[in-house]
Scaffold this motif. Structure first.
Motif, PDB file in Angstrom:
ATOM      1  N   GLY A 301     -14.156 -10.409   6.764  1.00 12.18           N
ATOM      2  CA  GLY A 301     -14.461  -9.959   8.111  1.00 12.18           C
ATOM      3  C   GLY A 301     -15.834  -9.327   8.149  1.00 12.18           C
ATOM      4  N   MET A 302     -16.538  -9.480   9.291  1.00 11.71           N
ATOM      5  CA  MET A 302     -17.896  -8.987   9.373  1.00 11.71           C
ATOM      6  C   MET A 302     -18.092  -8.206  10.680  1.00 11.71           C
ATOM      7  SD  MET A 302     -20.871  -8.540   8.156  1.00 11.71           S
ATOM      8  CE  MET A 302     -20.967  -9.681   6.770  1.00 11.71           C
ATOM      9  N   PRO A 303     -17.991  -6.867  10.619  1.00  9.28           N
ATOM     10  CA  PRO A 303     -18.346  -6.068  11.796  1.00  9.28           C
ATOM     11  C   PRO A 303     -19.854  -6.148  12.011  1.00  9.28           C
ATOM     12  CG  PRO A 303     -17.085  -4.786  10.174  1.00  9.28           C
ATOM     13  CD  PRO A 303     -17.537  -6.039   9.505  1.00  9.28           C
ATOM     14  N   VAL A 304     -20.281  -6.306  13.243  1.00 12.92           N
ATOM     15  CA  VAL A 304     -21.713  -6.366  13.512  1.00 12.92           C
ATOM     16  C   VAL A 304     -22.346  -5.024  13.153  1.00 12.92           C
ATOM     17  CG1 VAL A 304     -23.463  -6.595  15.314  1.00 12.92           C
ATOM     18  CG2 VAL A 304     -21.471  -8.102  15.297  1.00 12.92           C
ATOM     19  N   GLY A 305     -23.365  -5.079  12.284  1.00 14.65           N
ATOM     20  CA  GLY A 305     -24.034  -3.863  11.850  1.00 14.65           C
ATOM     21  C   GLY A 305     -23.329  -3.145  10.725  1.00 14.65           C
ATOM     22  N   GLY A 306     -22.219  -3.719  10.228  1.00 16.00           N
ATOM     23  CA  GLY A 306     -21.472  -3.077   9.161  1.00 16.00           C
ATOM     24  C   GLY A 306     -21.452  -3.902   7.894  1.00 16.00           C
ATOM     25  N   GLU A 307     -20.632  -3.488   6.945  1.00 15.94           N
ATOM     26  CA  GLU A 307     -20.509  -4.177   5.682  1.00 15.94           C
ATOM     27  C   GLU A 307     -19.374  -5.199   5.737  1.00 15.94           C
ATOM     28  OE1 GLU A 307     -22.461  -3.856   3.017  1.00 15.94           O
ATOM     29  OE2 GLU A 307     -23.724  -2.475   4.175  1.00 15.94           O
ATOM     30  N   PRO A 308     -19.476  -6.309   5.006  1.00 16.41           N
ATOM     31  CA  PRO A 308     -18.384  -7.291   4.960  1.00 16.41           C
ATOM     32  C   PRO A 308     -17.093  -6.639   4.465  1.00 16.41           C
ATOM     33  CG  PRO A 308     -20.382  -8.175   3.969  1.00 16.41           C
ATOM     34  CD  PRO A 308     -20.633  -6.710   4.185  1.00 16.41           C
ATOM     35  N   GLN A 309     -15.980  -7.098   4.989  1.00 21.71           N
ATOM     36  CA  GLN A 309     -14.680  -6.558   4.624  1.00 21.71           C
ATOM     37  C   GLN A 309     -13.800  -7.678   4.083  1.00 21.71           C
ATOM     38  OE1 GLN A 309     -13.318  -4.982   8.346  1.00 21.71           O
ATOM     39  NE2 GLN A 309     -14.598  -3.142   8.237  1.00 21.71           N
ATOM     40  N   ALA A 310     -13.220  -7.449   2.917  1.00 25.21           N
ATOM     41  CA  ALA A 310     -12.297  -8.432   2.350  1.00 25.21           C
ATOM     42  C   ALA A 310     -11.002  -8.418   3.148  1.00 25.21           C
ATOM     43  CB  ALA A 310     -12.015  -8.121   0.890  1.00 25.21           C
ATOM     44  N   ASP A 415     -17.810  -5.882  25.938  1.00 24.19           N
ATOM     45  CA  ASP A 415     -18.833  -5.798  26.987  1.00 24.19           C
ATOM     46  C   ASP A 415     -19.887  -6.889  26.822  1.00 24.19           C
ATOM     47  OD1 ASP A 415     -17.499  -3.602  27.962  1.00 24.19           O
ATOM     48  OD2 ASP A 415     -18.737  -2.173  26.864  1.00 24.19           O
ATOM     49  N   GLY A 416     -19.433  -8.081  26.454  1.00 21.87           N
ATOM     50  CA  GLY A 416     -20.322  -9.225  26.340  1.00 21.87           C
ATOM     51  C   GLY A 416     -21.073  -9.343  25.039  1.00 21.87           C
ATOM     52  N   GLN A 417     -20.917  -8.375  24.132  1.00 24.54           N
ATOM     53  CA  GLN A 417     -21.642  -8.389  22.865  1.00 24.54           C
ATOM     54  C   GLN A 417     -20.679  -8.649  21.703  1.00 24.54           C
ATOM     55  OE1 GLN A 417     -25.052  -8.018  22.666  1.00 24.54           O
ATOM     56  NE2 GLN A 417     -24.974  -8.033  24.914  1.00 24.54           N
ATOM     57  N   LEU A 418     -21.103  -9.516  20.779  1.00 23.05           N
ATOM     58  CA  LEU A 418     -20.293  -9.777  19.588  1.00 23.05           C
ATOM     59  C   LEU A 418     -20.219  -8.518  18.742  1.00 23.05           C
ATOM     60  CD1 LEU A 418     -18.827 -11.920  17.799  1.00 23.05           C
ATOM     61  CD2 LEU A 418     -21.025 -12.262  16.647  1.00 23.05           C
ATOM     62  N   VAL A 419     -19.008  -8.070  18.423  1.00 23.97           N
ATOM     63  CA  VAL A 419     -18.844  -6.855  17.617  1.00 23.97           C
ATOM     64  C   VAL A 419     -18.149  -7.132  16.294  1.00 23.97           C
ATOM     65  CG1 VAL A 419     -18.839  -5.322  19.624  1.00 23.97           C
ATOM     66  CG2 VAL A 419     -16.671  -6.279  18.805  1.00 23.97           C
ATOM     67  N   TYR A 420     -17.478  -8.282  16.171  1.00 26.02           N
ATOM     68  CA  TYR A 420     -16.752  -8.561  14.932  1.00 26.02           C
ATOM     69  C   TYR A 420     -16.476 -10.059  14.849  1.00 26.02           C
ATOM     70  CZ  TYR A 420     -13.015  -8.705  11.433  1.00 26.02           C
ATOM     71  OH  TYR A 420     -12.260  -8.993  10.332  1.00 26.02           O
ATOM     72  N   SER A 421     -16.459 -10.571  13.621  1.00 19.05           N
ATOM     73  CA  SER A 421     -16.070 -11.965  13.395  1.00 19.05           C
ATOM     74  C   SER A 421     -15.414 -12.067  12.025  1.00 19.05           C
ATOM     75  CB  SER A 421     -17.278 -12.900  13.480  1.00 19.05           C
ATOM     76  OG  SER A 421     -18.204 -12.596  12.455  1.00 19.05           O
ATOM     77  N   HIS A 422     -14.625 -13.101  11.850  1.00 17.02           N
ATOM     78  CA  HIS A 422     -14.097 -13.342  10.510  1.00 17.02           C
ATOM     79  C   HIS A 422     -13.872 -14.830  10.288  1.00 17.02           C
ATOM     80  CE1 HIS A 422      -9.537 -12.992  11.722  1.00 17.02           C
ATOM     81  NE2 HIS A 422      -9.841 -14.257  11.549  1.00 17.02           N
ATOM     82  N   GLU A 423     -13.852 -15.195   9.023  1.00 14.99           N
ATOM     83  CA  GLU A 423     -13.497 -16.542   8.590  1.00 14.99           C
ATOM     84  C   GLU A 423     -12.445 -16.391   7.505  1.00 14.99           C
ATOM     85  OE1 GLU A 423     -16.824 -18.849   7.424  1.00 14.99           O
ATOM     86  OE2 GLU A 423     -17.815 -18.760   9.386  1.00 14.99           O
ATOM     87  N   ILE A 424     -11.280 -17.037   7.712  1.00 15.58           N
ATOM     88  CA  ILE A 424     -10.185 -16.888   6.753  1.00 15.58           C
ATOM     89  C   ILE A 424      -9.578 -18.248   6.449  1.00 15.58           C
ATOM     90  CG2 ILE A 424      -9.594 -14.518   7.407  1.00 15.58           C
ATOM     91  CD1 ILE A 424      -7.393 -15.625   9.170  1.00 15.58           C
ATOM     92  N   VAL A 425      -8.944 -18.322   5.292  1.00 17.11           N
ATOM     93  CA  VAL A 425      -8.190 -19.508   4.887  1.00 17.11           C
ATOM     94  C   VAL A 425      -6.773 -19.057   4.556  1.00 17.11           C
ATOM     95  CG1 VAL A 425      -7.942 -21.325   3.165  1.00 17.11           C
ATOM     96  CG2 VAL A 425     -10.229 -20.690   3.989  1.00 17.11           C
ATOM     97  N   SER A 426      -5.808 -19.738   5.119  1.00 13.19           N
ATOM     98  CA  SER A 426      -4.401 -19.430   4.857  1.00 13.19           C
ATOM     99  C   SER A 426      -3.780 -20.583   4.084  1.00 13.19           C
ATOM    100  CB  SER A 426      -3.640 -19.212   6.163  1.00 13.19           C
ATOM    101  OG  SER A 426      -4.153 -18.104   6.869  1.00 13.19           O
ATOM    102  N   THR A 427      -3.059 -20.241   3.024  1.00 10.57           N
ATOM    103  CA  THR A 427      -2.437 -21.245   2.162  1.00 10.57           C
ATOM    104  C   THR A 427      -0.938 -20.992   2.090  1.00 10.57           C
ATOM    105  OG1 THR A 427      -4.458 -21.343   0.844  1.00 10.57           O
ATOM    106  CG2 THR A 427      -2.457 -22.304  -0.117  1.00 10.57           C
ATOM    107  N   ARG A 428      -0.167 -22.043   2.282  1.00 10.87           N
ATOM    108  CA  ARG A 428       1.286 -21.899   2.190  1.00 10.87           C
ATOM    109  C   ARG A 428       1.673 -21.651   0.741  1.00 10.87           C
ATOM    110  NH1 ARG A 428       4.767 -24.275   5.917  1.00 10.87           N
ATOM    111  NH2 ARG A 428       3.230 -25.933   6.336  1.00 10.87           N
ATOM    112  N   ILE A 429       2.442 -20.591   0.509  1.00 10.32           N
ATOM    113  CA  ILE A 429       2.861 -20.270  -0.861  1.00 10.32           C
ATOM    114  C   ILE A 429       4.375 -20.384  -1.026  1.00 10.32           C
ATOM    115  CG2 ILE A 429       0.887 -18.785  -1.333  1.00 10.32           C
ATOM    116  CD1 ILE A 429       2.615 -16.376  -0.702  1.00 10.32           C
ATOM    117  N   GLY A 430       5.060 -20.777   0.029  1.00  9.84           N
ATOM    118  CA  GLY A 430       6.500 -20.964  -0.092  1.00  9.84           C
ATOM    119  C   GLY A 430       7.136 -21.284   1.241  1.00  9.84           C
TER     120      GLY A 430
END
Length: 651
Positions: A301-310, A415-430
């Motif tokens: 995850g990537m907060p705008v202006g912040g550090e990447p988050q696992a 308020d019209g401004q991007l504040v957060y984004s993420h890219e994730i992958v989900s894998t079926r484990i069962g």
């Protein structure tokens, strides 16, 4: 609503941004919401008609003139044509008056042809033109031509059947927002056009379409006995020509208008990210079945202006109602603790969308509407918290990769401004494995247990008899032992519905833990009610207890003269014994009231379901519960006083 208007005026929000409030059936463009919730001005009376005066003396403009002058033109035609009409009095040079006639009697087009006609109007259009009143309303002299400049956006309201248009003309130096809806009336062979301006009354017009000349012919009769004739002719796919004339009651010409509409964009404006076709109920069930199982999600995850988050989440999906709805449980680490959150998905076949609801911690519940495209195996959704931030918007795109993997991108705007984004992958484990049913509390009586609801993340009957409940409005919360998502919080009107009457037990015991707070229903709080035949009711005018139905329109209640709102957790038990003709109320393991009842429980009537949180007769709104309910038990026998005490201490 005022906050939304302010953000729209500042340009933070756009008219096409989607919004939702209680009472709407779906996410709706913001401009439509604002206009629909505006009230017509109380003065003057919002009649329709021209703003042109036939008197030779000058007349000052007034609000009445504004309302009349605006509404006149917009009534002309549907979609683009109507927008032109709003500028009925604009023109800066002489023009040859259009020879209009009453609406043509043309053949009724079939459904496919109607769809084609409406589809031609979809897009964003530029309006240029003029209007010319016969008499100037300011001076009473000859009318002065005025210029027209505006844009209009038209999109599908219901594809193939109706459109919605939005535009904001400048009137007396101020932009006024308008929304128009157009649909076809097959019975009368006319297109119906309804228009609502912010602070103005709704107006309605009818028009006929001539497929030979590709022209709409409109005639509108206004409340002040004025009449308008108009034509709206398609020149080509990207240009349309509009003309109109307005007459008074004596058929005297009051003014003319002429406009050209030029397409700026062919695409539908500001569409939400969900444009794939609708699925059948069977296809939707297959889409939901695919996700059933256990999944591991990883990403960043990537907060705008912040550090990447696992991001690391485990998700379990199971059927809530097979083929119709799915429950989700999300587990993750937060602050060194393992926490779980829950979600729910069901398909709305009428609208062709999946409705997703989820609640994360103390954040407000969010609802997203999602469409699935089977051709690309991609889901597109748009969501927004129901409250409180009108300026927040979230979009997601989820694509299936093979049989056991998905990729998702998410963006959050404030308020019209991007504040957060993420890219994730989900894998079926069962595959999903039904968990072992939780054991009832130690020493709790098991003999005769018909249904048991510990509310451990859901409303399932853990007694194993299939009396599962459907939650309507209530929210999971912590129970009396501070276990998260192990009880349900009810506000007035929230309830859980359980099919059937628990086998219509001759003898019965109802037990529940409650923590009431705030205002209860005006006649008390019904905790559980088997139809309208037997119930637990707390804090009624008679106190706290239960009642059994003795016949049509008659009940016998047993109540302790005690109320428990805002006093913390309490266990309430009500028993009825047909063999000994006795019913008893217990609170926290102690007998509080008893009475004699020689009449068996009466189960006949229209109420055929068991409910939690409201009266069995749902329209009886005076018995609604506000507070937390947990650990409901239903027995088809009468527990003894010793068993009730043991139950209290075991839980």
């Amino acid at each position: 609503m005022e906050q939304a208007k302010d953000l729209l005026a500042k340009g933070v929000l756009k008219p096409g941004d989607y919004a939702y409030h209680e009472g709407l059936s779906d996410w709706t463009p913001l401009l439509e919401v604002i206009v629909a919730n505006s009230e017509p001005e109380a003065s003057p009376t919002p009649s329709v008609g021209p703003s042109l005066s036939t008197a030779p003396t000058p007349k000052a403009k007034s609000n009445a003139t504004l309302v009349v002058g605006i509404v006149v033109g917009l009534m002309v035609l549907g979609g683009l044509a109507a927008a032109g009409g709003w500028y009925f009095f604009l023109r800066d040079e002489p023009m040859e008056l259009v020879k209009t006639t009453p609406p043509l009697k043309v053949n009724v087009p079939p459904n496919k042809e109607v769809e084609k006609i409406l589809a031609r109007e979809i897009g964003i259009w530029k309006i240029t033109g003029h209007r010319l009143p016969v008499i100037d309303p300011e001076t009473g002299g000859p009318g002065k031509a005025e210029d027209i400049r505006d844009t209009i956006e038209t999109r599908w309201k219901e594809k193939g059947k109706s459109t919605v248009s939005t535009f904001s003309p400048v009137i007396n130096g101020k932009k006024v927002s308008f929304v128009g809806y157009k649909e076809y009336d097959a019975k009368d062979g006319v297109f119906i056009w309804r228009v609502k301006g912010e602070g103005l009354p709704e107006t309605v017009s009818k028009e006929r379409y001539d497929p030979v000349t590709k022209t709409f012919h409109g005639e509108v009769n206004y409340q002040n006995n004025t009449r308008e004739l108009s034509t709206f002719r398609r020149i080509n796919k990207d240009r349309v020509h509009f003309k109109s004339k307005l007459f008074d009651a004596d058929n005297k010409l009051l003014g003319t208008s002429e406009m050209l509409f030029t397409r700026l964009e062919k695409k539908e404006p500001d569409q939400p990210p969900m444009t794939a076709g609708s699925l059948t109920a069977k296809e939707a069930a297959e889409v939901m079945a695919w996700v059933i199982g256990k999944w591991e999600t990883k990403g960043k995850g990537m907060p705008v202006g912040g550090e990447p988050q696992a991001i690391e989440i485990t998700m379990e999906a199971r059927w809530k109602e097979e083929g119709k709805s799915v429950e989700f449980k999300y587990t993750m680490e937060e602050g060194g603790k393992t926490v779980s959150y829950f979600g729910h998905q069901q398909y709305d076949e009428a609208r062709g969308i999946f409705i997703n609801r989820s609640k994360w911690g103390d954040n407000p519940e969010t609802t997203s509407h999602e469409r699935y495209d089977p051709a690309t195996r991609t889901s597109r959704a748009q969501s927004m918290p129901v409250s409180p931030a009108v300026g927040s918007k979230t979009t997601t795109v989820t694509k299936r990769i093979g049989q056991d993997k998905t990729q998702q991108t998410l963006e959050v705007y404030q308020d019209g401004q991007l504040v957060y984004s993420h890219e994730i992958v989900s894998t079926r484990i069962g595959r999903y494995v039904e968990p072992a049913r939780p054991e009832p509390a130690p020493h709790a009586p098991q003999n005769g247990l018909v249904a048991y609801y510990p509310f451990n993340g859901n409303a399932r009957d853990e007694a194993g008899h299939g009396h599962d409940g459907t939650v309507i409005g209530a929210r999971l919360t912590a129970d009396r032992h501070d276990r998260a998502d192990s009880a349900y919080q009810f506000k007035l009107g929230d309830h859980i519905r359980i099919k059937g009457l628990m086998g219509k037990p001759k003898n019965v015991t109802l037990a529940a833990w409650v923590k009431l707070n705030g205002q209860q229903g005006r006649s008390g709080a019904d905790i559980i009610s088997i139809g309208t035949s037997v119930n637990i009711r707390v804090d009624s005018k008679s106190g706290t207890g239960g009642s059994s139905r003795t016949g049509r329109g008659s009940w016998l209640g047993t109540n302790a003269k005690v109320n428990y709102t805002d006093t913390g957790w309490h266990q309430i038990v009500f028993t009825f014994n047909d063999n000994t003709d006795r019913q008893v109320v217990y609170v926290d393991g102690t007998s509080m009231a008893a009475s004699r009842n020689q009449i068996p429980i009466f189960y006949e009537g229209r109420e055929t379901d068991t409910v939690v949180g409201i009266n069995g007769r749902e329209r009886n709104a005076g018995f609604e519960t506000q507070g937390v309910i947990d650990d409901i038990r239903v027995y088809d026998r009468t527990l003894s006083a010793a068993e009730v005490k043991a139950l209290f201490h075991s839980e």
